[in-house]
Design an enzyme around this catalytic site. Structure first.
Site, PDB file in Angstrom:
ATOM      1  CG  ASP A   1      -2.006   1.022   1.205  1.00 45.29           C
ATOM      2  OD1 ASP A   1      -2.995   0.896   0.458  1.00 45.29           O
ATOM      3  OD2 ASP A   1      -1.844   2.004   1.964  1.00 45.29           O
TER       4      ASP A   1
ATOM      5  CG  HIS B   1      -5.773  -3.276   0.757  1.00 38.50           C
ATOM      6  ND1 HIS B   1      -5.046  -2.990  -0.380  1.00 38.50           N
ATOM      7  CD2 HIS B   1      -5.325  -2.408   1.718  1.00 38.50           C
ATOM      8  CE1 HIS B   1      -4.205  -1.995  -0.131  1.00 38.50           C
ATOM      9  NE2 HIS B   1      -4.349  -1.640   1.127  1.00 38.50           N
TER      10      HIS B   1
END
Length: 294
Positions: free
Chosen positions: A106, A274
């Site tokens: 991320d 995620h």
């Protein structure tokens, strides 16, 4: 609250140019820098790092302004990924590592990407988990896809509006992402979740997060575009990994995008949400081991 830690890793504070960075360090072998994402801290790597400790010296810092690390400067410019990348290259040298592998998830993936582009002499291998370069990410957002990425637009607002809104109920705001971006039940245990929410309730961290996203809207994309126009690509073995899409197809092709940036590319599509390092740590560790021993 006593923060959870990475088992058998040592907590260190490393100072570079007067900026303190909090890290957990452990394992033996080749140096491996592991960078976390949003809304997490270095504890993202609590399962992956021990799995690699038999062959790698893992360095897991809090990103600047996140967790217990100092920010690098005022405003979005303090979160310019080129500046953050240079900071971590200097930090690794401070720890005795002139050349190392780096893997980021991320937000940490954006730093790892910029580090590999700007410092190819220092980065031997690079891995980027579930993120696209800033310029590609903005180009990919269109139509209803923007609904699911609303935070990119909110956090990047140039006034203090997002700080004021989030401060009213930070646990609900950041808890939304921890809950809705996770597909593997109990991947983020209660103690770790509570740690994340405590950290992200701090006004200085909320402000840092917003400035980081402002940088990704108004600073970082220009650097990516300049590299694209000049034909600059990643010169080292590169891993790009992302979550398998659900019922709704992705509005972009990660394979195509990453192939344009890296000639020596290997990819992984993982069945999880995620938070790849927390939801599928064994697969992430295996992918990193394969990458970094190439």
């Amino acid at each position: 609250m006593t923060a959870p830690s990475i088992q058998e890793f040592e907590t260190l504070t490393v100072s570079v140019d007067g900026r303190a960075t909090s890290c957990e360090v452990g394992g033996t072998g080749s140096p491996l820098l592991l960078l976390h994402g949003f809304p997490e801290t270095r504890l993202t790597w609590r399962q992956v790092a021990p799995l690699l400790a038999d062959g790698f010296r893992g360095i897991c810092p809090d990103l600047p302004g996140y967790g217990d690390s100092d920010r690098l400067g005022d405003g979005p410019e303090g979160f310019d990924k080129a500046r953050v990348a240079a900071h971590f290259v200097a930090l690794m040298r401070e720890l005795g590592h002139d050349r190392f592998a780096v893997v980021g998830h991320d937000r940490g993936g954006l730093v790892a990407f910029r580090m590999a582009l700007n410092h190819p002499g220092s980065v031997s291998h690079v891995g980027i988990l579930d993120i696209l370069p800033s310029a590609d990410n903005w180009a990919a957002l269109q139509g209803p896809a923007g609904v699911f990425a609303f935070h990119l637009y909110l956090l990047a607002q140039p006034t203090d509006l997002p700080e004021r809104l989030i401060a009213a109920d930070p646990s609900t705001f950041f808890g939304h992402f921890l809950d809705t971006w996770t597909k593997v039940p109990d991947a983020i245990p209660d103690a770790v979740r509570a740690h994340y929410l405590e950290v992200y309730s701090r006004p200085e961290v909320i402000h840092a997060v917003c400035d980081d996203y402002r940088a990704s809207a108004f600073v970082d994309p220009a650097q990516d575009t300049e590299n694209q126009e000049a034909g600059h690509t990643l010169s080292m073995p590169t891993l790009a990994a992302w979550q398998a899409p659900g019922d709704t197809p992705l509005p972009f092709d990660p394979q195509e995008i990453w192939s344009s940036w890296a000639a020596d590319l290997r990819t992984e599509v993982l069945r999880c949400g995620h938070f790849l390092p927390e939801e599928n740590p064994a697969a992430v560790a295996a992918a990193i081991r394969t990458l970094a021993t190439t």
